[in-house]
Structures are given as structure tokens and as C-alpha cells.
Write a protein that holds these residues in place. Structure first.
Motif, PDB file in Angstrom:
ATOM      1  N   ALA A  67      62.773  14.292  63.030  1.00 42.56           N
ATOM      2  CA  ALA A  67      61.691  15.070  63.628  1.00 42.56           C
ATOM      3  C   ALA A  67      62.034  16.545  63.708  1.00 42.56           C
ATOM      4  CB  ALA A  67      61.363  14.525  65.015  1.00 42.56           C
ATOM      5  N   LEU A  68      63.301  16.875  63.975  1.00 37.16           N
ATOM      6  CA  LEU A  68      63.688  18.277  64.095  1.00 37.16           C
ATOM      7  C   LEU A  68      63.502  19.024  62.775  1.00 37.16           C
ATOM      8  CD1 LEU A  68      66.934  17.921  66.237  1.00 37.16           C
ATOM      9  CD2 LEU A  68      64.613  18.450  66.987  1.00 37.16           C
ATOM     10  N   GLY A  69      63.683  18.339  61.658  1.00 37.81           N
ATOM     11  CA  GLY A  69      63.464  18.981  60.376  1.00 37.81           C
ATOM     12  C   GLY A  69      62.009  18.996  59.959  1.00 37.81           C
ATOM     13  N   ILE A  70      61.222  18.105  60.522  1.00 33.51           N
ATOM     14  CA  ILE A  70      59.810  18.031  60.148  1.00 33.51           C
ATOM     15  C   ILE A  70      58.973  19.075  60.879  1.00 33.51           C
ATOM     16  CG2 ILE A  70      57.777  16.532  60.311  1.00 33.51           C
ATOM     17  CD1 ILE A  70      59.578  14.179  59.690  1.00 33.51           C
ATOM     18  N   ILE A  71      59.378  19.436  62.108  1.00 36.24           N
ATOM     19  CA  ILE A  71      58.576  20.348  62.919  1.00 36.24           C
ATOM     20  C   ILE A  71      58.350  21.691  62.228  1.00 36.24           C
ATOM     21  CG2 ILE A  71      58.600  21.700  65.049  1.00 36.24           C
ATOM     22  CD1 ILE A  71      59.806  19.248  66.411  1.00 36.24           C
ATOM     23  N   PRO A  72      59.366  22.354  61.673  1.00 39.81           N
ATOM     24  CA  PRO A  72      59.087  23.615  60.970  1.00 39.81           C
ATOM     25  C   PRO A  72      58.143  23.444  59.787  1.00 39.81           C
ATOM     26  CG  PRO A  72      61.434  23.395  61.416  1.00 39.81           C
ATOM     27  CD  PRO A  72      60.817  22.084  61.734  1.00 39.81           C
ATOM     28  N   LEU A  73      58.196  22.274  59.159  1.00 39.12           N
ATOM     29  CA  LEU A  73      57.296  22.013  58.045  1.00 39.12           C
ATOM     30  C   LEU A  73      55.848  21.914  58.524  1.00 39.12           C
ATOM     31  CD1 LEU A  73      57.484  21.490  54.967  1.00 39.12           C
ATOM     32  CD2 LEU A  73      57.563  19.053  55.494  1.00 39.12           C
ATOM     33  N   LEU A  74      55.647  21.275  59.682  1.00 41.53           N
ATOM     34  CA  LEU A  74      54.291  21.153  60.229  1.00 41.53           C
ATOM     35  C   LEU A  74      53.760  22.479  60.754  1.00 41.53           C
ATOM     36  CD1 LEU A  74      54.602  17.759  62.165  1.00 41.53           C
ATOM     37  CD2 LEU A  74      53.666  18.144  59.887  1.00 41.53           C
ATOM     38  N   GLU A  75      54.664  23.357  61.195  1.00 41.90           N
ATOM     39  CA  GLU A  75      54.215  24.652  61.714  1.00 41.90           C
ATOM     40  C   GLU A  75      53.529  25.485  60.645  1.00 41.90           C
ATOM     41  OE1 GLU A  75      57.586  26.510  63.419  1.00 41.90           O
ATOM     42  OE2 GLU A  75      57.660  25.191  65.188  1.00 41.90           O
ATOM     43  N   THR A  76      53.858  25.234  59.382  1.00 41.93           N
ATOM     44  CA  THR A  76      53.223  25.987  58.303  1.00 41.93           C
ATOM     45  C   THR A  76      51.751  25.652  58.140  1.00 41.93           C
ATOM     46  OG1 THR A  76      53.872  24.304  56.681  1.00 41.93           O
ATOM     47  CG2 THR A  76      55.413  26.116  57.085  1.00 41.93           C
ATOM     48  N   LEU A  77      51.311  24.511  58.722  1.00 42.29           N
ATOM     49  CA  LEU A  77      49.914  24.084  58.586  1.00 42.29           C
ATOM     50  C   LEU A  77      49.054  24.480  59.776  1.00 42.29           C
ATOM     51  CD1 LEU A  77      50.478  20.479  57.174  1.00 42.29           C
ATOM     52  CD2 LEU A  77      49.939  22.560  55.898  1.00 42.29           C
ATOM     53  N   VAL A  78      49.628  25.173  60.767  1.00 39.25           N
ATOM     54  CA  VAL A  78      48.844  25.551  61.947  1.00 39.25           C
ATOM     55  C   VAL A  78      47.695  26.465  61.566  1.00 39.25           C
ATOM     56  CG1 VAL A  78      48.943  26.770  64.142  1.00 39.25           C
ATOM     57  CG2 VAL A  78      50.756  25.182  63.526  1.00 39.25           C
ATOM     58  N   GLY A  79      47.963  27.401  60.691  1.00 39.34           N
ATOM     59  CA  GLY A  79      46.928  28.330  60.270  1.00 39.34           C
ATOM     60  C   GLY A  79      46.257  27.944  58.980  1.00 39.34           C
ATOM     61  N   LEU A 135      55.819  23.784  71.556  1.00 41.78           N
ATOM     62  CA  LEU A 135      54.592  24.114  72.275  1.00 41.78           C
ATOM     63  C   LEU A 135      54.106  25.513  71.918  1.00 41.78           C
ATOM     64  CD1 LEU A 135      55.263  22.662  75.820  1.00 41.78           C
ATOM     65  CD2 LEU A 135      53.447  22.004  74.286  1.00 41.78           C
ATOM     66  N   THR A 136      55.024  26.451  71.863  1.00 42.80           N
ATOM     67  CA  THR A 136      54.638  27.843  71.625  1.00 42.80           C
ATOM     68  C   THR A 136      54.112  28.048  70.215  1.00 42.80           C
ATOM     69  OG1 THR A 136      56.338  28.516  73.195  1.00 42.80           O
ATOM     70  CG2 THR A 136      55.444  30.215  71.747  1.00 42.80           C
ATOM     71  N   ALA A 137      54.785  27.475  69.238  1.00 43.34           N
ATOM     72  CA  ALA A 137      54.450  27.754  67.844  1.00 43.34           C
ATOM     73  C   ALA A 137      53.437  26.789  67.256  1.00 43.34           C
ATOM     74  CB  ALA A 137      55.726  27.730  67.000  1.00 43.34           C
ATOM     75  N   LEU A 138      53.312  25.606  67.814  1.00 44.14           N
ATOM     76  CA  LEU A 138      52.514  24.571  67.163  1.00 44.14           C
ATOM     77  C   LEU A 138      51.327  24.118  68.003  1.00 44.14           C
ATOM     78  CD1 LEU A 138      52.235  22.663  64.748  1.00 44.14           C
ATOM     79  CD2 LEU A 138      53.762  21.073  65.890  1.00 44.14           C
ATOM     80  N   LEU A 139      51.566  23.752  69.265  1.00 43.06           N
ATOM     81  CA  LEU A 139      50.523  23.095  70.038  1.00 43.06           C
ATOM     82  C   LEU A 139      49.526  24.068  70.645  1.00 43.06           C
ATOM     83  CD1 LEU A 139      52.609  20.304  71.783  1.00 43.06           C
ATOM     84  CD2 LEU A 139      51.419  20.263  69.598  1.00 43.06           C
ATOM     85  N   VAL A 140      49.998  25.186  71.153  1.00 43.54           N
ATOM     86  CA  VAL A 140      49.078  26.138  71.784  1.00 43.54           C
ATOM     87  C   VAL A 140      48.049  26.669  70.794  1.00 43.54           C
ATOM     88  CG1 VAL A 140      48.919  28.345  72.982  1.00 43.54           C
ATOM     89  CG2 VAL A 140      50.733  26.726  73.574  1.00 43.54           C
ATOM     90  N   PRO A 141      48.421  27.073  69.587  1.00 45.65           N
ATOM     91  CA  PRO A 141      47.388  27.496  68.639  1.00 45.65           C
ATOM     92  C   PRO A 141      46.374  26.401  68.319  1.00 45.65           C
ATOM     93  CG  PRO A 141      49.543  28.238  67.907  1.00 45.65           C
ATOM     94  CD  PRO A 141      49.778  27.313  69.046  1.00 45.65           C
ATOM     95  N   LEU A 142      46.851  25.157  68.223  1.00 46.44           N
ATOM     96  CA  LEU A 142      45.911  24.060  67.959  1.00 46.44           C
ATOM     97  C   LEU A 142      45.029  23.802  69.171  1.00 46.44           C
ATOM     98  CD1 LEU A 142      48.249  21.549  66.087  1.00 46.44           C
ATOM     99  CD2 LEU A 142      46.463  22.984  65.107  1.00 46.44           C
ATOM    100  N   LEU A 143      45.571  23.987  70.372  1.00 44.19           N
ATOM    101  CA  LEU A 143      44.765  23.779  71.577  1.00 44.19           C
ATOM    102  C   LEU A 143      43.637  24.796  71.667  1.00 44.19           C
ATOM    103  CD1 LEU A 143      44.722  21.955  74.137  1.00 44.19           C
ATOM    104  CD2 LEU A 143      46.010  23.738  75.283  1.00 44.19           C
ATOM    105  N   LEU A 144      43.875  25.996  71.180  1.00 38.64           N
ATOM    106  CA  LEU A 144      42.869  27.056  71.211  1.00 38.64           C
ATOM    107  C   LEU A 144      42.150  27.192  69.875  1.00 38.64           C
ATOM    108  CD1 LEU A 144      44.988  29.735  73.116  1.00 38.64           C
ATOM    109  CD2 LEU A 144      43.375  28.068  74.059  1.00 38.64           C
ATOM    110  N   ASP A 145      42.209  26.173  69.038  1.00 39.84           N
ATOM    111  CA  ASP A 145      41.581  26.223  67.724  1.00 39.84           C
ATOM    112  C   ASP A 145      40.065  26.304  67.858  1.00 39.84           C
ATOM    113  OD1 ASP A 145      40.546  25.121  65.025  1.00 39.84           O
ATOM    114  OD2 ASP A 145      42.696  25.343  64.679  1.00 39.84           O
TER     115      ASP A 145
END
Length: 846
Positions: free
Chosen positions: A256-268, A300-310
Motif C-alpha cells: 500500500a505504501l508504494g501504491i499511494i503515490p501512484l494513486l495520487e497522480t489520478l487526483v487531478g 489525507l492532505t494529498a489524496l482525500l481532501v481534494p477528492l472530498l472537495l471535488d
């Protein structure tokens, strides 16, 4: 219409089923276009075109079945032949049973036959180069599944979906190496199938991922996930990459620790569907990072908050629900510093378009965050919740009604968490001040008492707001809102009762603020009890049914509220509760299933209502159910009548019990309708289970003896059934065998005579040694021999007779002959015209 040529028919069939002709290939699925039947249907007749199409499909299925039977094809050969030559209906039916067909396959044919197999057609040729040799069952499985994966794109979307389901059911039974190869074939076919079946193939792909080991995940799956996630040209690939993260973290949480940075690229990501897939898939990596609080804070800062305010509302709702569910397992430190602030701000100021989701998860959010809330945090949430309860949308108010138990439970837990230390300090100070006159200690005790009272008063403001809004929802014009409130109303009563019990257990420490205790516990119960009365009398039967489902809790609450005066309690029950009870019972009387669900509540009424109220209102209603109700509930109704007449203590109401029993017997035995007289037999059966055999013989047996000569056959048949249900060798069986059965043996109906003769022979049959009630030491000798089938053991007879003795001791004067005769004379004198007593001497042998 002129007949079609054979070539045109074949073209029609190929386009319909989505399979190219033999020798051809297809890279994209062909869709079938059904003919417009509206213009061809006349008065329900099938058009000529549809007739031809149906005939062609049926002939195709018959030809396939005939070929399979003629060539004696094995299971896997039949599957491949059907997939190549038949129509969609038969293909789908075959794929639905694929795991059964391949699971039973035992290949026993010679290797020479395997070498000479004809691999023709696109479905066979596509896998002939793989060099599979069909030797044994596992090779058969792999060959068939590989063939289906590689040729999936040539079928229609319906067949493609069935193919994915069939393959997924076969994967768990495969060997690890075979699973790995099948997984690679699924990955190749994943993006070549039709869009309509894409979701089922994605689910197949994720299911196959969960059956791989850690080595395969790191070697094959993780590179694929990175490839799909970073593919900017395909939306479907990025969606699959997001969803694949769930399967990877489920099998190997350390990734999971290696997957999180990969998922952060899809936030935007510019595609909203990709962001929605990311919001629904991020929960598993989040749970996998439970020990690493720092990692989760950055997440939370990089991934979830932007999606929460999507701006895409479904994405924002999905991530909000994910965070609320995560609160159930997150540690308090992380919740207090990160999640609490984010969700609290989002809940206090929700976007208008996500209000429904906030309303739905509000109670869960409050309950999970109870450990992080303070009084200053809770009050704004209560005001927000009360405003939500007044929302113009009924669906939003339904969600508020659903969340009421969580709001009450959170407030009560806040009280318990804050106040025990104060109560303990007050108690200790009171104990230390015994025999002392220290002014410092007195002032300290007063200060702590004042602090405790002030805390309760602050909480009472929030509590009064909740109760006030609850009253509005109880009277809401929408039936769905009231139904939701009634479904969870018993939880509110249980919480209030538990709070009062906790306060009462605190002992002398609570004497210092008794007034506050009454306002916070007893007055709350009184408010809830009055609201419960409104729900009991609601005009909607579903609301009443949900409330009466927990009627026992409401009665406990009523007893606590009016427990100070027994007279006031009975007056309230008779004037307020009983009319609503009888109204609801009357409204459900036509549905015997609802009556059967309501019968257990009748058995509780003797604990709360007086014997006069039971005899006047409830016994007649039960008798009416016995007369006109369904046969499935008559036995339960009869037992309920006996329990209702008996009450809680026979010694306290012996005269009323005797009068009620004799009145029942008199009114039903003398009734001109045979249905009423048959009901007396049912009631006798119920009384026989509740009262002793002596009571049964004194109050019911004389009337049953008269019914043995009744002119209606069904009445006499009911007597035979009553005698049959009693246990052989018991006092009740002996009573019926010596009085009723001899009359029925001479009955005019041949069937009844035979049934009565069987009972008479059973009574005269020589039995083993009769058990003695006092001689328990001889029980082993009595039951040493095996008990014949259908004969009650001696030990069971002893238990039955001992239970009968206990009932006789409880009944007291009820089984005294003089007392019974006196009550019977009262019934006879009150009847007009007078009816003579059926017997002047006691039936039960003394």
C-alpha cells in the motif's frame, strides 16, 4: 412472403448470434439488431420473419444436440462445439454450468485420439498453436478456459458477460500455475470485449487477482497496475488500475505504501469516472496503512481532501462515505488531529448537492467521533441536526429519523464519560464528611455538586432540542418518516431506561442533585412515553406495527414513569394504552400472520393490566380469533387465552379465574353454532397445558362429556384430537379415557369409532412398571429396558406428573370442589334463562 434462400438464412443467423462464419475472424463484437416486431404483430400473431428466425435457431440447437449425441463428445468437447456452432441462448446456458461440466470431467480417451483431434474453425485455431495436449482433467480445464478467453471478443455482449461469470466460477479449483496462465489470458481479453460486458470482465480480473500469491502479485499484477494507471490514452485502463489497487492491497497489504503515490497522480485526472473509481478504491490502501499515522496524514492532505472537495458530486459523496466508514477502525489520535477536523467542517458546511449523503452518514459520523467530541463541539452538531430534521425533503427527514438513536447514544455516552469522576468525588467527600464539621470540605463538596449540576443542565439543553425535534418527526405528514422513527423508537427507550438505572445505581452521591436527576432521566422517559403513545395510535398500520413489535419495552417505560402510584399506572393503562391496543388488534385481525406475531405480547399483559381488563377486553378478542381465525394459529391462541385467564398469580385472583373459566365453558358449550363448540375443545387444550389435570377435570370435563354426543361430526372429531394429544399414562389422558373415549367408541361415524377404539386399546394395553413420584431411586430400574417407539418413557411420565403437582399447589382454592361449585352456581344464577348444572358430583376422582 417468398421463402428465403439457405444462404440468406445463414447470414441472418450469423448476424443474430454475433458469431462469424466458419473460417472467419472478428476483432470486434457484432451486435444483434432484432427486427421491429410492432409492424409485423397482428392480434398477437408472430410475424413470418420471426417464425423463420425462431425455426432457424431451434434447428441449430437440435443439430448441435444431435451431433453431440452422435459423436459421443465429452464434456469439454461439447462446450467447445456449442460455443462454435450454436446460438446465444444455448451458449449462455452452457456457460452458466461451465464449472459443473468441467468439474465432472475425467478424460479417459487415448492419446492417439488427442493427437488426431480436428482443431478447425476460429475458436479452435486460435489456440492450436499453444500446443496443448489434452491429457487429464487439469489440461482440459486450462484448454477450455484459454479458448474462451482468446475468443471472447467474437461473441455478443450477453455471451461475453456469461463467459466472464463462468470463468470466475472455475478459477478457485485451478492449480496455482494454471491460475497464473489464465490470469494472463484474462488480461489480454480485458480491453477487447464490448463495453456492455466490460464491468463483468473487470470483476473477473479482480477476482483472478485475489487468487494469486504474493510472488505473482509483485511479478505480474503490480507492473500491470502501474501500466494501466499511467496510461493517459485510455480511460478504461486508468479505471482498471484504480480498482486493481484494492485487490493488490487485499492480498499484500505491505504494497500500500508504494501504491499511494501512484494513486495520487489520478487526483487531478480530467475524467470524472476515473476520479470516482479512485474515490471508491482508496479505502483498502487507507486501511492497509493503519500503523503509519504519518503516512495516513500525508494521504489525507494529498489524496482525500481534494477528492472530498471535488466538483463531481458522486466522487465527493463516495470519499465522504469512505472516510466515515474508516472512522470505525481508525485510532483516536489520528481521528482527533486529522479526520475530525476535515469531516466536521464538511458536515457543518455541506455543499447543497451532497446534503442527502451527509444526512445519511451523520449519525455514524457522530457516533464514531464521540471520543473526540467535547461539549462545545457537540452543541453545534446538535443544532445542525435539528435543522436537518426540518428539511423540506422527506427523504432527508427519513435519514434524520434513522440517525436519532446515534444522537441520543452519543449524548448519553458524553454524560457517562464526563460525570463519573464528579460523582465519585462527591461520594468520597460525603463519606469523609461524616462526623466532621470542616467548612473547607463542605465548600469543596458543594462546588463539585454545583459542577455536576451545571454539566447536566448544559447537556439538558441539547437533550431538550433533540426531544423537541423528535416530537416533530413523530407527527410528520410523511408515513415513511414516521415509520423510520417507529422502527428505532425502542432503542431510544432502552437508552433512557439504561441511563436511569445507571443514575439509580450511583447511590447516595446522587441525593445531592436529585432534582437534576429527575429532569434528566425520569422526565426524559415521560417525554418518550408520550411520544410512544402517538406512535401506537398512528393512522398508518406499518407505523403501529413497528411500534408494537417492541411493546414490552414501552410497557416497562410506562411502569417506570408511573411507578410511584399503582392506581395511576392502571388508570393510565386502561384509559390511554388499552384503547390503542384494541384498535391495532382489530385492524390486523383479518391477517392471521400479523395476529401470530402479536400473540406473544398478549402473554405479557397479565404483568401490567388488571384481571378485570383482561377478562373484559382481551379474552373476548382472543376467543374471536379462535372462532374465526386460521387453523395455523388456533393452538397458540388457546394457550394465550389460558395464560391470560390465569394471570400472574392464581392465588390472588382465584375467584375471578374460576368465574372466567366457567363463563367461557358455559357460553361456548351452550352456543347453537358448532364452530363455537369446537372452539371450546381448542380452549380446553390450551387450559390443559397451563393448568393442572385436576383443574381441567373440574371445569372443562363435564362440558366435554356432553360434546361427545354432539350431533356435529367435526365437534366429536375435535374431541378425539384432544384425547390424542395428551400423553399416555398421565392424569389428563386417564380422565379423557374414562369419560369421553367410551362414548366415542360407540359413535355413529365409522372413522371416529376406529380412532376412539385405538385410543381405548392404548389405555388398556399392559404397560411396564408404573413410576412412583416419590421413588426416584428406582428410576434406573424402570427405564432400564428400551422404550418402544411412540411410548413415553417412565422418566418423562414422572416429570409430567411432578409438573402437574406444582400447578396444583399454585392453584390453591381453584381445585377445591366446594369453591368450584359455588362459582358455578353464580354463573348459573346470572344466566337467563337458568341452565341446570350438568353434574352434581365432582368428575375428578378424589
Amino acid at each position: 412472403m417468398p421463402p428465403r434462400s439457405s444462404s440468406s438464412v445463414r447470414r441472418t443467423n450469423s448476424s443474430t448470434v454475433g458469431v462469424p462464419p466458419a473460417g472467419g475472424t472478428s476483432s470486434s463484437p457484432t451486435t444483434s439488431t432484432p427486427p421491429d416486431q410492432s409492424s409485423d404483430l397482428r392480434e398477437g400473431a408472430i410475424s413470418e420473419a420471426n417464425k423463420l428466425l425462431l425455426d432457424e435457431q431451434l434447428s441449430t440447437v437440435e443439430r448441435v444436440i444431435g451431433h453431440i449425441a452422435a459423436k459421443s463428445l465429452s464434456n469439454f468437447e461439447a462446450v467447445l462445439y456449442i460455443m462454435r456452432n450454436s446460438v446465444d441462448v444455448q451458449r449462455i446456458a452452457t456457460l452458466e454450468q461451465l464449472h459443473l461440466r468441467l468439474g465432472d470431467e475425467v478424460y479417459t480417451k487415448s492419446n492417439e485420439r488427442d493427437k488426431n483431434m480436428s482443431l478447425t474453425g476460429p475458436l479452435m485455431q486460435s489456440t492450436s498453436s499453444s500446443g496443448y495436449k489434452l491429457q487429464g482433467s487439469k489440461h482440459t480445464h486450462e484448454y477450455v478456459l484459454t479458448t474462451l478467453c482468446l475468443s471472447a471478443s467474437v461473441y455478443s455482449p450477453q455471451v461475453q458477460g456469461a463467459c466472464a461469470k463462468g470463468i470466475s466460477e472455475c478459477i478457485p479449483s485451478l492449480a496455482p500455475a494454471t491460475r497464473r496462465r489464465i490470469y494472463s489470458h484474462i488480461a489480454l481479453a480485458l480491453f477487447s470485449v464490448h463495453e456492455a460486458s466490460s464491468e463483468k470482465w473487470i470483476q473477473l480480473y479482480l477476482s483472478a487477482t485475489q487468487h494469486l500469491d504474493e510472488h505473482d502479485i509483485r511479478t505480474f499484477v503490480l507492473p500491470k497496475m502501474k501500466e494501466y494507471t499511467l496510461d493517459a490514452s485510455s480511460t478504461r485502463r486508468r479505471i482498471v488500475g484504480c480498482r486493481l489497487a484494492v485487490g493488490v492491497c487485499d492480498v499484500v497489504p505491505s504494497l500500500a505504501l508504494g501504491i499511494i503515490p501512484l494513486l495520487e497522480t489520478l487526483v487531478g485526472d480530467p475524467d470524472k469516472e476515473v476520479r470516482l473509481a479512485l474515490a471508491t478504491s482508496v479505502s483498502m490502501p487507507l486501511l492497509s496503512c493503519l500503523p503509519q499515522v504519518v503516512i495516513r496524514e500525508s494521504l489525507l492532505t494529498a489524496l482525500l481532501v481534494p477528492l472530498l472537495l471535488d466538483t463531481h458530486i458522486p466522487t465527493s459523496i463516495a470519499i465522504y462515505n469512505t472516510l466515515v466508514d474508516f472512522c470505525a477502525v481508525a485510532d483516536p489520535l489520528f481521528m482527533r488531529h486529522c479526520l475530525s477536523r476535515i469531516l466536521q467542517e464538511y458536515t457543518l458546511n455541506p455543499p447543497p448537492s451532497v446534503e442527502a449523503a451527509v444526512f445519511k452518514g451523520f449519525g455514524k459520523f457522530i457516533w464514531h467521533f464521540r471520543g473526540c467530541l467535547t461539549a462545545s463541539d457537540y452543541r453545534p452538531l446538535v443544532h445542525l441536526f435539528c435543522g436537518m430534521c426540518a428539511h423540506p425533503s422527506s427523504s432527508c427527514r427519513v435519514q434524520c429519523a434513522f440517525n436519532f438513536p446515534a444522537m441520543f447514544a452519543t449524548l448519553f455516552e458524553l454524560r457517562v464519560r464526563k460525570n463519573p469522576s464528579m460523582i465519585i468525588r462527591v461520594s468520597n467527600l460525603n463519606n469523609n464528611n461524616v462526623g466532621q464539621d470542616s467548612p473547607g470540605q463542605d465548600s469543596s463538596a458543594s462546588q463539585n455538586v454545583a459542577e455536576c449540576v451545571e454539566t447536566y443542565n448544559r447537556d439538558d439543553e441539547s437533550l431538550s432540542l433533540l426531544v423537541q425535534r423528535l416530537g416533530f418527526l413523530v407527527e410528520d405528514p410523511s408515513n415513511s418518516v414516521r415509520h423510520r422513527i417507529s422502527a428505532g423508537f425502542h432503542e431510544l427507550l432502552n437508552l433512557a431506561l439504561a441511563q436511569r438505572q445507571d443514575l439509580m445505581k450511583s447511590g447516595d452521591a446522587l441525593d445531592a442533585f436529585d432534582e437534576t436527576k429527575q429532569s434528566s432521566a425520569l422526565l426524559l422517559l415521560a417525554d418518550l412515553q408520550s411520544l410512544g403513545l402517538k406512535l401506537l395510535g398512528d393512522s398508518d398500520i406499518k407505523v403501529r406495527q413497528s411500534t408494537f413489535a417492541h411493546f414490552d419495552i414501552f410497557l416497562k417505560c410506562t411502569r417506570v414513569v408511573f411507578g410511584g402510584s399503582a392506581k395511576t399506572l392502571q388508570t393510565h393503562l386502561n384509559d390511554k394504552v388499552l384503547p390503542m391496543l384494541m384498535f391495532h388488534e382489530t385492524s390486523i385481525s383479518s391477517n392471521y400472520r400479523l395476529v401470530a406475531d402479536f400473540l406473544p405480547h398478549f402473554r405479557l399483559f397479565p404483568q401490567y393490566f388488571t384481571h378485570d381488563a383482561l377478562d373484559k377486553h382481551m379474552v373476548p378478542r382472543l376467543v374471536s380469533h379462535l372462532i374465526t381465525g386460521a387453523a395455523a394459529i388456533k393452538e397458540d391462541v388457546a394457550v394465550t387465552i389460558a395464560l391470560t385467564v390465569r394471570g400472574t398469580s392464581p392465588k390472588d385472583y382465584d375467584e375471578r379465574i374460576a368465574l372466567a373459566s366457567l363463563r367461557l365453558v358455559h357460553n361456548l358449550a351452550q352456543h347453537p353454532s358448532s364452530t363455537y363448540r369446537t372452539s371450546l375443545v381448542w380452549i380446553a387444550r390450551g387450559f390443559l397445558e397451563v393448568f393442572s389435570a385436576r383443574y381441567f377435570g373440574m371445569y372443562f370435563l363435564p362440558a366435554l362429556v356432553r360434546l361427545a354426543s354432539d350431533p356435529i361430526v367435526c365437534v366429536r372429531s375435535a374431541l378425539i384430537s384432544l384425547a390424542s394429544m395428551t400423553t399416555p399414562g398421565t392424569s389428563a389422558r386417564k380422565l379423557l379415557g374414562s369419560s369421553v373415549v367410551p362414548i366415542l367408541v360407540q359413535d355413529s361415524d365409522s372413522i371416529l369409532r376406529k380412532r376412539a377404539a385405538v385410543l381405548a386399546r392404548a389405555e388398556t394395553r399392559p404397560s411396564r412398571r408404573s413410576p412412583r413420584r416419590s421413588d426416584f431411586s428406582s428410576l434406573c430400574d424402570v427405564i432400564a429396558a428400551p422404550t418402544p417407539k411412540g411410548v413415553v418413557s417412565a422418566e418423562e411420565l414422572v416429570k409430567i406428573e411432578l409438573l402437574d403437582d406444582i400447578k396444583m399447589k399454585e392453584e390453591g382454592r381453584l381445585i377445591q370442589v366446594d369453591f368450584m361449585e359455588a362459582q358455578r352456581s353464580k354463573i348459573i344464577q346470572a344466566t337467563s334463562p337458568p341452565v341446570k348444572s350438568p353434574s352434581s358430583r365432582p368428575i375428578f376422582p378424589t
